[in-house]
Design a protein around this motif. Structure first.
Motif, PDB file in Angstrom:
ATOM      1  N   VAL A  19       0.850  -1.187   0.000  1.00 39.73           N
ATOM      2  CA  VAL A  19       0.000   0.000   0.000  1.00 39.73           C
ATOM      3  C   VAL A  19       0.886   1.236   0.000  1.00 39.73           C
ATOM      4  O   VAL A  19       1.998   1.211   0.537  1.00 39.73           O
ATOM      5  CB  VAL A  19      -0.968   0.027   1.202  1.00 39.73           C
ATOM      6  N   PRO A  20       0.413   2.321  -0.605  1.00 38.11           N
ATOM      7  CA  PRO A  20       1.196   3.553  -0.586  1.00 38.11           C
ATOM      8  C   PRO A  20       1.488   4.002   0.842  1.00 38.11           C
ATOM      9  O   PRO A  20       0.700   3.754   1.765  1.00 38.11           O
ATOM     10  CB  PRO A  20       0.286   4.566  -1.297  1.00 38.11           C
ATOM     11  N   PHE A  21       2.594   4.655   1.019  1.00 35.33           N
ATOM     12  CA  PHE A  21       3.048   5.103   2.337  1.00 35.33           C
ATOM     13  C   PHE A  21       1.978   5.914   3.040  1.00 35.33           C
ATOM     14  O   PHE A  21       1.696   5.699   4.229  1.00 35.33           O
ATOM     15  CB  PHE A  21       4.332   5.922   2.165  1.00 35.33           C
ATOM     16  N   SER A  22       1.341   6.830   2.325  1.00 32.46           N
ATOM     17  CA  SER A  22       0.326   7.688   2.934  1.00 32.46           C
ATOM     18  C   SER A  22      -0.876   6.884   3.419  1.00 32.46           C
ATOM     19  O   SER A  22      -1.457   7.192   4.462  1.00 32.46           O
ATOM     20  CB  SER A  22      -0.124   8.777   1.954  1.00 32.46           C
ATOM     21  N   GLU A  23      -1.244   5.838   2.701  1.00 23.09           N
ATOM     22  CA  GLU A  23      -2.369   4.994   3.125  1.00 23.09           C
ATOM     23  C   GLU A  23      -2.000   4.174   4.356  1.00 23.09           C
ATOM     24  O   GLU A  23      -2.837   3.949   5.229  1.00 23.09           O
ATOM     25  CB  GLU A  23      -2.821   4.079   1.993  1.00 23.09           C
ATOM     26  N   ALA A  24      -0.762   3.731   4.445  1.00 24.08           N
ATOM     27  CA  ALA A  24      -0.312   2.996   5.627  1.00 24.08           C
ATOM     28  C   ALA A  24      -0.379   3.906   6.853  1.00 24.08           C
ATOM     29  O   ALA A  24      -0.840   3.481   7.917  1.00 24.08           O
ATOM     30  CB  ALA A  24       1.101   2.473   5.414  1.00 24.08           C
ATOM     31  N   CYS A  25       0.058   5.146   6.689  1.00 18.96           N
ATOM     32  CA  CYS A  25      -0.017   6.108   7.789  1.00 18.96           C
ATOM     33  C   CYS A  25      -1.463   6.313   8.219  1.00 18.96           C
ATOM     34  O   CYS A  25      -1.772   6.304   9.416  1.00 18.96           O
ATOM     35  CB  CYS A  25       0.584   7.452   7.373  1.00 18.96           C
ATOM     36  N   ARG A  26      -2.333   6.497   7.260  1.00 16.35           N
ATOM     37  CA  ARG A  26      -3.753   6.727   7.554  1.00 16.35           C
ATOM     38  C   ARG A  26      -4.365   5.508   8.236  1.00 16.35           C
ATOM     39  O   ARG A  26      -5.110   5.633   9.202  1.00 16.35           O
ATOM     40  CB  ARG A  26      -4.504   7.083   6.269  1.00 16.35           C
ATOM     41  N   ALA A  27      -4.034   4.308   7.769  1.00 15.48           N
ATOM     42  CA  ALA A  27      -4.599   3.084   8.348  1.00 15.48           C
ATOM     43  C   ALA A  27      -4.172   2.914   9.803  1.00 15.48           C
ATOM     44  O   ALA A  27      -4.958   2.434  10.625  1.00 15.48           O
ATOM     45  CB  ALA A  27      -4.162   1.872   7.526  1.00 15.48           C
ATOM     46  N   LEU A  28      -2.948   3.305  10.118  1.00 17.82           N
ATOM     47  CA  LEU A  28      -2.436   3.156  11.478  1.00 17.82           C
ATOM     48  C   LEU A  28      -2.733   4.368  12.350  1.00 17.82           C
ATOM     49  O   LEU A  28      -2.529   4.315  13.565  1.00 17.82           O
ATOM     50  CB  LEU A  28      -0.926   2.905  11.450  1.00 17.82           C
ATOM     51  N   GLY A  29      -3.168   5.452  11.738  1.00 16.91           N
ATOM     52  CA  GLY A  29      -3.458   6.662  12.499  1.00 16.91           C
ATOM     53  C   GLY A  29      -2.200   7.340  13.014  1.00 16.91           C
ATOM     54  O   GLY A  29      -2.182   7.908  14.107  1.00 16.91           O
ATOM     55  N   ILE A  30      -1.128   7.270  12.222  1.00 18.53           N
ATOM     56  CA  ILE A  30       0.151   7.866  12.612  1.00 18.53           C
ATOM     57  C   ILE A  30       0.629   8.818  11.532  1.00 18.53           C
ATOM     58  O   ILE A  30       0.161   8.778  10.394  1.00 18.53           O
ATOM     59  CB  ILE A  30       1.229   6.787  12.872  1.00 18.53           C
ATOM     60  N   GLY A  31       1.590   9.644  11.887  1.00 18.47           N
ATOM     61  CA  GLY A  31       2.172  10.578  10.933  1.00 18.47           C
ATOM     62  C   GLY A  31       3.343   9.962  10.190  1.00 18.47           C
ATOM     63  O   GLY A  31       3.823   8.867  10.523  1.00 18.47           O
ATOM     64  N   ARG A  32       3.841  10.706   9.208  1.00 18.87           N
ATOM     65  CA  ARG A  32       4.941  10.231   8.380  1.00 18.87           C
ATOM     66  C   ARG A  32       6.217  10.020   9.205  1.00 18.87           C
ATOM     67  O   ARG A  32       6.941   9.050   8.994  1.00 18.87           O
ATOM     68  CB  ARG A  32       5.205  11.211   7.237  1.00 18.87           C
ATOM     69  N   THR A  33       6.480  10.918  10.143  1.00 24.16           N
ATOM     70  CA  THR A  33       7.692  10.804  10.951  1.00 24.16           C
ATOM     71  C   THR A  33       7.691   9.507  11.744  1.00 24.16           C
ATOM     72  O   THR A  33       8.691   8.774  11.774  1.00 24.16           O
ATOM     73  CB  THR A  33       7.836  12.015  11.896  1.00 24.16           C
ATOM     74  N   LYS A  34       6.577   9.195  12.405  1.00 22.76           N
ATOM     75  CA  LYS A  34       6.471   7.955  13.179  1.00 22.76           C
ATOM     76  C   LYS A  34       6.566   6.748  12.254  1.00 22.76           C
ATOM     77  O   LYS A  34       7.202   5.743  12.594  1.00 22.76           O
ATOM     78  CB  LYS A  34       5.152   7.929  13.964  1.00 22.76           C
ATOM     79  N   ALA A  35       5.951   6.818  11.069  1.00 23.89           N
ATOM     80  CA  ALA A  35       6.006   5.696  10.123  1.00 23.89           C
ATOM     81  C   ALA A  35       7.443   5.447   9.676  1.00 23.89           C
ATOM     82  O   ALA A  35       7.883   4.290   9.622  1.00 23.89           O
ATOM     83  CB  ALA A  35       5.101   5.973   8.923  1.00 23.89           C
ATOM     84  N   TYR A  36       8.194   6.504   9.371  1.00 25.52           N
ATOM     85  CA  TYR A  36       9.593   6.315   8.979  1.00 25.52           C
ATOM     86  C   TYR A  36      10.413   5.757  10.143  1.00 25.52           C
ATOM     87  O   TYR A  36      11.324   4.957   9.941  1.00 25.52           O
ATOM     88  CB  TYR A  36      10.203   7.623   8.478  1.00 25.52           C
ATOM     89  N   GLU A  37      10.072   6.146  11.364  1.00 23.72           N
ATOM     90  CA  GLU A  37      10.744   5.588  12.543  1.00 23.72           C
ATOM     91  C   GLU A  37      10.477   4.079  12.638  1.00 23.72           C
ATOM     92  O   GLU A  37      11.397   3.298  12.900  1.00 23.72           O
ATOM     93  CB  GLU A  37      10.218   6.296  13.784  1.00 23.72           C
ATOM     94  N   LEU A  38       9.232   3.674  12.397  1.00 26.02           N
ATOM     95  CA  LEU A  38       8.876   2.253  12.440  1.00 26.02           C
ATOM     96  C   LEU A  38       9.552   1.472  11.313  1.00 26.02           C
ATOM     97  O   LEU A  38       9.942   0.315  11.506  1.00 26.02           O
ATOM     98  CB  LEU A  38       7.356   2.088  12.386  1.00 26.02           C
ATOM     99  N   VAL A  39       9.720   2.098  10.158  1.00 29.44           N
ATOM    100  CA  VAL A  39      10.450   1.457   9.059  1.00 29.44           C
ATOM    101  C   VAL A  39      11.907   1.282   9.469  1.00 29.44           C
ATOM    102  O   VAL A  39      12.496   0.208   9.292  1.00 29.44           O
ATOM    103  CB  VAL A  39      10.333   2.271   7.747  1.00 29.44           C
ATOM    104  N   GLY A  40      12.488   2.321  10.046  1.00 27.70           N
ATOM    105  CA  GLY A  40      13.881   2.250  10.492  1.00 27.70           C
ATOM    106  C   GLY A  40      14.107   1.191  11.555  1.00 27.70           C
ATOM    107  O   GLY A  40      15.162   0.550  11.603  1.00 27.70           O
ATOM    108  N   ASP A  41      13.101   0.994  12.418  1.00 23.71           N
ATOM    109  CA  ASP A  41      13.179  -0.023  13.469  1.00 23.71           C
ATOM    110  C   ASP A  41      12.880  -1.428  12.951  1.00 23.71           C
ATOM    111  O   ASP A  41      13.011  -2.400  13.683  1.00 23.71           O
ATOM    112  CB  ASP A  41      12.179   0.279  14.593  1.00 23.71           C
ATOM    113  N   GLY A  42      12.422  -1.530  11.696  1.00 23.93           N
ATOM    114  CA  GLY A  42      12.093  -2.827  11.123  1.00 23.93           C
ATOM    115  C   GLY A  42      10.698  -3.323  11.472  1.00 23.93           C
ATOM    116  O   GLY A  42      10.350  -4.457  11.159  1.00 23.93           O
ATOM    117  N   ARG A  43       9.891  -2.491  12.106  1.00 24.69           N
ATOM    118  CA  ARG A  43       8.534  -2.907  12.494  1.00 24.69           C
ATOM    119  C   ARG A  43       7.551  -2.758  11.337  1.00 24.69           C
ATOM    120  O   ARG A  43       6.512  -3.402  11.332  1.00 24.69           O
ATOM    121  CB  ARG A  43       8.067  -2.121  13.706  1.00 24.69           C
TER     122      ARG A  43
END
Length: 75
Positions: A19-43
Motif C-alpha cells: 500500500v502507498p506510504f500515505s495509506e499505511a499512515c492513515r490506516a495506522l493513524g500515525i504521521g509520516r515521521t512515526k512511520a519512517y521511525e517504524l520502518v527504520g526499526d524494522g517494524r
C-alpha cells in the motif's frame, strides 16, 4: 463535490500486498515521521517501486497485532 477519505482495505488477506506510504499512515493513524521511525526499526517493511515508497500490508497487520490491548486485560 466533497472528497471522502476512506480507510484502505488492508485487513483482508486477499487485499493488496503493498500500500502507498500515505495509506499505511492513515490506516495506522500515525504521521509520516512515526512511520519512517517504524520502518527504520524494522517494524514496518517498506519497498521501493521507482520513486514510490510502498509498505507491505502484512507488516501493517503485524504491527497492529503486536500493540498492547487497552482495557481490563492490559498489564
Amino acid at each position: 463535490m466533497e472528497r471522502r477519505m476512506t480507510t484502505p482495505q488492508i485487513n483482508n488477506e486477499t487485499g493488496p500486498l503493498l500500500v502507498p506510504f500515505s495509506e499505511a499512515c492513515r490506516a495506522l493513524g500515525i504521521g509520516r515521521t512515526k512511520a519512517y521511525e517504524l520502518v527504520g526499526d524494522g517494524r514496518l517493511i517498506a519497498r521501493k517501486l521507482g520513486a514510490r515508497t510502498l509498505i507491505e500490508a502484512a507488516s501493517i497487520r503485524a504491527l497492529a497485532a503486536s500493540l498492547p490491548r487497552v482495557g481490563s486485560d492490559a498489564a
